[in-house]
Design a protein around this motif. Structure first.
Motif, PDB file in Angstrom:
ATOM      1  N   SER A  85       0.851  -1.173   0.000  1.00  0.00           N
ATOM      2  CA  SER A  85       0.000   0.000   0.000  1.00  0.00           C
ATOM      3  C   SER A  85       0.896   1.234   0.000  1.00  0.00           C
ATOM      4  O   SER A  85       2.074   1.173   0.377  1.00  0.00           O
ATOM      5  CB  SER A  85      -0.890   0.018   1.242  1.00  0.00           C
ATOM      6  N   THR A  86       0.355   2.358  -0.437  1.00  0.00           N
ATOM      7  CA  THR A  86       1.165   3.573  -0.450  1.00  0.00           C
ATOM      8  C   THR A  86       1.602   3.949   0.964  1.00  0.00           C
ATOM      9  O   THR A  86       2.722   4.444   1.166  1.00  0.00           O
ATOM     10  CB  THR A  86       0.383   4.739  -1.075  1.00  0.00           C
ATOM     11  N   ARG A  87       0.749   3.694   1.930  1.00  0.00           N
ATOM     12  CA  ARG A  87       1.095   4.017   3.316  1.00  0.00           C
ATOM     13  C   ARG A  87       2.254   3.167   3.812  1.00  0.00           C
ATOM     14  O   ARG A  87       3.199   3.673   4.422  1.00  0.00           O
ATOM     15  CB  ARG A  87      -0.132   3.806   4.209  1.00  0.00           C
ATOM     16  N   THR A  88       2.218   1.879   3.498  1.00  0.00           N
ATOM     17  CA  THR A  88       3.312   0.993   3.912  1.00  0.00           C
ATOM     18  C   THR A  88       4.605   1.358   3.196  1.00  0.00           C
ATOM     19  O   THR A  88       5.691   1.370   3.789  1.00  0.00           O
ATOM     20  CB  THR A  88       2.950  -0.469   3.607  1.00  0.00           C
ATOM     21  N   LEU A  89       4.491   1.688   1.902  1.00  0.00           N
ATOM     22  CA  LEU A  89       5.677   2.049   1.135  1.00  0.00           C
ATOM     23  C   LEU A  89       6.346   3.290   1.723  1.00  0.00           C
ATOM     24  O   LEU A  89       7.575   3.323   1.894  1.00  0.00           O
ATOM     25  CB  LEU A  89       5.293   2.306  -0.319  1.00  0.00           C
ATOM     26  N   ASN A  90       5.559   4.295   2.037  1.00  0.00           N
ATOM     27  CA  ASN A  90       6.115   5.509   2.623  1.00  0.00           C
ATOM     28  C   ASN A  90       6.792   5.213   3.960  1.00  0.00           C
ATOM     29  O   ASN A  90       7.878   5.733   4.245  1.00  0.00           O
ATOM     30  CB  ASN A  90       5.029   6.567   2.820  1.00  0.00           C
ATOM     31  N   ARG A  91       6.168   4.354   4.742  1.00  0.00           N
ATOM     32  CA  ARG A  91       6.745   4.018   6.045  1.00  0.00           C
ATOM     33  C   ARG A  91       8.066   3.276   5.886  1.00  0.00           C
ATOM     34  O   ARG A  91       9.046   3.560   6.565  1.00  0.00           O
ATOM     35  CB  ARG A  91       5.760   3.177   6.859  1.00  0.00           C
ATOM     36  N   ARG A  92       8.119   2.306   4.944  1.00  0.00           N
ATOM     37  CA  ARG A  92       9.358   1.548   4.712  1.00  0.00           C
ATOM     38  C   ARG A  92      10.487   2.453   4.230  1.00  0.00           C
ATOM     39  O   ARG A  92      11.639   2.296   4.627  1.00  0.00           O
ATOM     40  CB  ARG A  92       9.098   0.446   3.683  1.00  0.00           C
ATOM     41  N   PHE A  93      10.149   3.393   3.342  1.00  0.00           N
ATOM     42  CA  PHE A  93      11.179   4.319   2.850  1.00  0.00           C
ATOM     43  C   PHE A  93      11.734   5.161   3.995  1.00  0.00           C
ATOM     44  O   PHE A  93      12.951   5.364   4.106  1.00  0.00           O
ATOM     45  CB  PHE A  93      10.603   5.220   1.758  1.00  0.00           C
ATOM     46  N   GLN A  94      10.844   5.666   4.839  1.00  0.00           N
ATOM     47  CA  GLN A  94      11.313   6.482   5.956  1.00  0.00           C
ATOM     48  C   GLN A  94      12.169   5.661   6.911  1.00  0.00           C
ATOM     49  O   GLN A  94      13.194   6.143   7.413  1.00  0.00           O
ATOM     50  CB  GLN A  94      10.119   7.075   6.717  1.00  0.00           C
ATOM     51  N   GLU A  95      11.789   4.436   7.149  1.00  0.00           N
ATOM     52  CA  GLU A  95      12.534   3.574   8.069  1.00  0.00           C
ATOM     53  C   GLU A  95      13.900   3.186   7.509  1.00  0.00           C
ATOM     54  O   GLU A  95      14.906   3.186   8.237  1.00  0.00           O
ATOM     55  CB  GLU A  95      11.728   2.304   8.371  1.00  0.00           C
ATOM     56  N   GLN A  96      13.955   2.841   6.227  1.00  0.00           N
ATOM     57  CA  GLN A  96      15.176   2.282   5.658  1.00  0.00           C
ATOM     58  C   GLN A  96      16.043   3.296   4.920  1.00  0.00           C
ATOM     59  O   GLN A  96      17.270   3.161   4.890  1.00  0.00           O
ATOM     60  CB  GLN A  96      14.822   1.129   4.709  1.00  0.00           C
ATOM     61  N   ILE A  97      15.424   4.294   4.310  1.00  0.00           N
ATOM     62  CA  ILE A  97      16.166   5.242   3.482  1.00  0.00           C
ATOM     63  C   ILE A  97      16.225   6.628   4.115  1.00  0.00           C
ATOM     64  O   ILE A  97      17.148   7.393   3.864  1.00  0.00           O
ATOM     65  CB  ILE A  97      15.550   5.348   2.068  1.00  0.00           C
ATOM     66  N   GLY A  98      15.233   6.952   4.930  1.00  0.00           N
ATOM     67  CA  GLY A  98      15.213   8.250   5.579  1.00  0.00           C
ATOM     68  C   GLY A  98      14.582   9.348   4.764  1.00  0.00           C
ATOM     69  O   GLY A  98      14.773  10.539   5.038  1.00  0.00           O
ATOM     70  N   THR A  99      13.810   8.975   3.734  1.00  0.00           N
ATOM     71  CA  THR A  99      13.125   9.960   2.911  1.00  0.00           C
ATOM     72  C   THR A  99      11.885   9.314   2.321  1.00  0.00           C
ATOM     73  O   THR A  99      11.566   8.164   2.644  1.00  0.00           O
ATOM     74  CB  THR A  99      14.060  10.467   1.788  1.00  0.00           C
TER      75      THR A  99
END
Length: 314
Positions: free
Chosen positions: A237-251
């Motif tokens: 989901s877009t929400r999960t994708l955004n969360r994963r990016f913030q957790e792993q990439i920081g953006t």
């Protein structure tokens, strides 16, 4: 291979001495080969820094072989510079050698007369003193570094790293400079009076589960990607994708994509003769005006001016 000689004066500031050795020493070409040969030289075999004494392997004759000379700052600005050093630097300048001062190393460079009539910078706390001692220099304390062609100056401490990376960029282009910045663990964004010209991507931790998705995004920069399309590719989901990016990439995914597109645009501007309109389309911008605006916002200059500065730098 570029040959860099770092001049160690009595009372040299250790951080200023180490910064160019770190940046140029770590720099590698895409083949993995070293991009620079670095060395330290001095008038005497031993140099006292104030905290330790070091043995220096090369004399001033090393300056004659260098394509770039770096002048670090010294702790005591009132210690006179040996005339032999002044003569060696002037001779190198006459040969067309690139000479760069770091922090208050600008005082040594100023003593040679090579900064007269030019704009220059130094540590903000010493800028007024530099202007007082050398009224022929246009001292600007509001910038990280100043490039006058073959004579360059940087502001204090960390700005030395910025200037060294800028020179890497001039010599070898954006990709090599960005890789060197990551190896040197430089900050992703630097506030300052002068644009840094390097679009960094956030570091990607080894083993991240997003690496396949990042590769796919880089391979499809010219496509009209949006958050829904990216999330569908990731089967999230877009929400999960955004969360994963913030957790792993920081953006965010779109911010990462935005930076990747502009990095690719820099590469195309450096290595091709494609029109600005074509470059904009190749990296996913429908409107060239939007491309120009975003390029200027992040890189600090226009695409055309960027190409003029870096197209033939390698």
């Amino acid at each position: 291979m570029h040959d860099v000689a770092v001049l160690a004066l009595p009372g040299v500031v250790p951080m200023d001495l180490a910064a160019p050795l770190e940046v140029f020493g770590r720099c590698r070409l895409p083949s993995g080969a070293p991009a620079y040969r670095t060395s330290v030289c001095a008038l005497t075999e031993e140099v006292e820094t104030g905290t330790f004494t070091m043995r220096v392997p090369h004399g001033l004759s090393r300056l004659a072989q260098a394509s770039t000379i770096i002048i670090p700052g010294t702790a005591d600005l009132d210690v006179p510079i040996d005339p032999e050093i002044i003569d060696a630097l002037r001779t190198a300048a006459d040969r067309g050698t690139r000479i760069a001062s770091l922090c208050v190393g600008a005082f040594t460079l100023a003593d040679t007369g090579l900064l007269d009539g030019l704009r220059a910078t130094t540590h903000w706390a010493a800028a007024s003193e530099l202007a007082r001692r050398h009224p022929a220099i246009d001292v600007d304390a509001a910038v990280l570094y100043v490039d006058n062609g073959h004579v360059l100056t940087s502001a204090g401490a960390a700005a030395a790293l910025d200037l060294c990376l800028y020179m890497v960029r001039q010599d070898y282009g954006s990709a090599v400079a960005a890789d060197t910045a990551r190896l040197s663990v430089m900050p992703l964004e630097r506030a300052g009076g002068q644009a840094q010209f390097i679009v960094h991507e956030p570091p990607v931790p080894s083993g991240t589960t997003l690496r396949p998705l990042l590769n796919w995004m880089e391979e499809n920069l010219g496509e009209q990607l949006d958050i829904t399309t990216i999330a569908a590719k990731a089967t999230m989901s877009t929400r999960t994708l955004n969360r994963r990016f913030q957790e792993q990439i920081g953006t965010t995914p779109l911010q990462w994509l935005h930076h990747a597109r502009l990095r690719q645009a820099q590469f195309l501007l450096e290595t091709t003769d494609h029109s600005i309109e074509r470059v904009a389309g190749q990296v996913g911008f429908n409107a060239v005006t939007t491309f120009r605006e975003r390029f200027r916002d992040l890189v600090g200059t226009s695409p055309q001016r960027y190409r003029t500065q870096f197209r033939t730098s390698r």
